[in-house]
Scaffold this active site. Structure first.
Site, PDB file in Angstrom:
ATOM      1  N   LYS A  16       6.657  -1.841   2.017  1.00 56.56           N
ATOM      2  CA  LYS A  16       7.292  -1.077   3.253  1.00 56.56           C
ATOM      3  C   LYS A  16       7.536  -1.706   4.417  1.00 56.56           C
ATOM      4  CE  LYS A  16       4.296   0.669   6.140  1.00 56.56           C
ATOM      5  NZ  LYS A  16       3.914   0.487   7.529  1.00 56.56           N
ATOM      6  N   GLY A 115      -2.015  -2.012   0.819  1.00 54.05           N
ATOM      7  CA  GLY A 115      -3.047  -1.434   0.220  1.00 54.05           C
ATOM      8  C   GLY A 115      -2.696   0.210  -0.082  1.00 54.05           C
ATOM      9  N   ASP A 149       0.021   6.031   5.639  1.00 51.41           N
ATOM     10  CA  ASP A 149       0.857   5.647   4.860  1.00 51.41           C
ATOM     11  C   ASP A 149       1.087   6.031   3.450  1.00 51.41           C
ATOM     12  OD1 ASP A 149       2.069   4.092   7.099  1.00 51.41           O
ATOM     13  OD2 ASP A 149       0.888   2.219   6.613  1.00 51.41           O
TER      14      ASP A 149
END
Length: 252
Positions: A16, A115, A149
């Site tokens: 992203k 991650g 996130d």
């Protein structure tokens, strides 16, 4: 899904970018309240999964092994993929285990959510594979326990993220973007930037509050206006990062 990430199809975990990131305030729990426009890009890691009798582990291709399996690193129990699988297993009472085979392409410490995307993909994939029956909101709540996130990446698509990352709202994206996409340039200087460290160095300013709602980014996505989007890009952490890593400042 493939049983061999190095030769099979696997499942993609998309990176992203933050088209806009507004740091609002430090919180008492050590995190920060933010407001951010998060957009997925086509760079990805690839994951594949194998059933085990109960063991949960992650095997990573392309890293220096501390312990090895066919020349690949067996990640520690603190790896986000492993932690995501363990948490889902504990919360749902699933009896089996899984070996997660991870092919890394997303640079570590580059702000691209590698991650977190891997962990989000683990939760979504194992939810189906283990037939746990959880909905997207349930998975996002679980993901929030692992990383800020992760809820946005479980939700998918272009989103507005608020709070410490737990509040996610889908954004309207024009048909033209969905069909053709936008090209962006990613420059990787090979520097692993710690998000925790940068937030600890950052000083919030009330002058930035409300910039996303007043900004052209959201409307640019809805209208497919790449020029307006390019002009509206901003990241409140950029100056802090560039002060510590001048090379990154040269690139931007």
């Amino acid at each position: 899904m493939s049983e061999n990430v190095f030769g099979g199809k696997g499942v993609e975990a998309w990176a992203k970018v933050n088209f806009a990131l507004e740091v609002i305030r430090a919180r008492d729990d050590g995190y920060h309240d933010i407001r951010s426009v998060v957009v997925p890009i086509s760079l990805s890691d690839t994951l594949a999964f194998e059933d085990t009798d109960g063991i949960i582990e992650t095997v990573v291709d392309g890293c220096a092994p501390s312990s090895s399996m066919n020349g690949c690193c067996v990640a520690s129990k603190n790896n986000l993929c492993t932690r995501a699988a363990v948490l889902l297993k504990d919360l749902t009472g699933h009896n089996g285990g899984v070996r997660i085979l991870l092919k890394k392409r997303i640079p570590v410490g580059g702000g691209l959510g590698g991650g977190s995307s891997d962990a989000a993909t683990v939760l979504k994939t194992l939810n189906k594979w283990w037939n746990t029956g959880l909905g997207s909101a349930d998975l996002m709540e679980i993901g929030a326990k692992l990383g800020c996130d992760i809820p946005a990446l479980i939700h998918g698509g272009a989103v507005l993220v608020e709070g410490r990352g737990e509040y996610v709202t889908a954004l309207s994206v024009s048909d033209d973007i969905c069909e053709k996409g936008w090209w962006i340039v990613l420059a990787n200087p090979g520097i692993n930037v710690s998000t925790k460290d940068i937030y600890s160095r950052h000083s919030s300013s009330s002058l930035t509050l409300g910039r996303i709602h007043d900004n052209s980014i959201v409307s640019a996505l809805a209208n497919g206006d790449i020029g307006a989007a390019a002009c509206g890009l901003f990241n409140d952490l950029q100056a802090t990062v560039c002060r510590k890593y001048p090379l990154i400042g040269i690139l931007v």
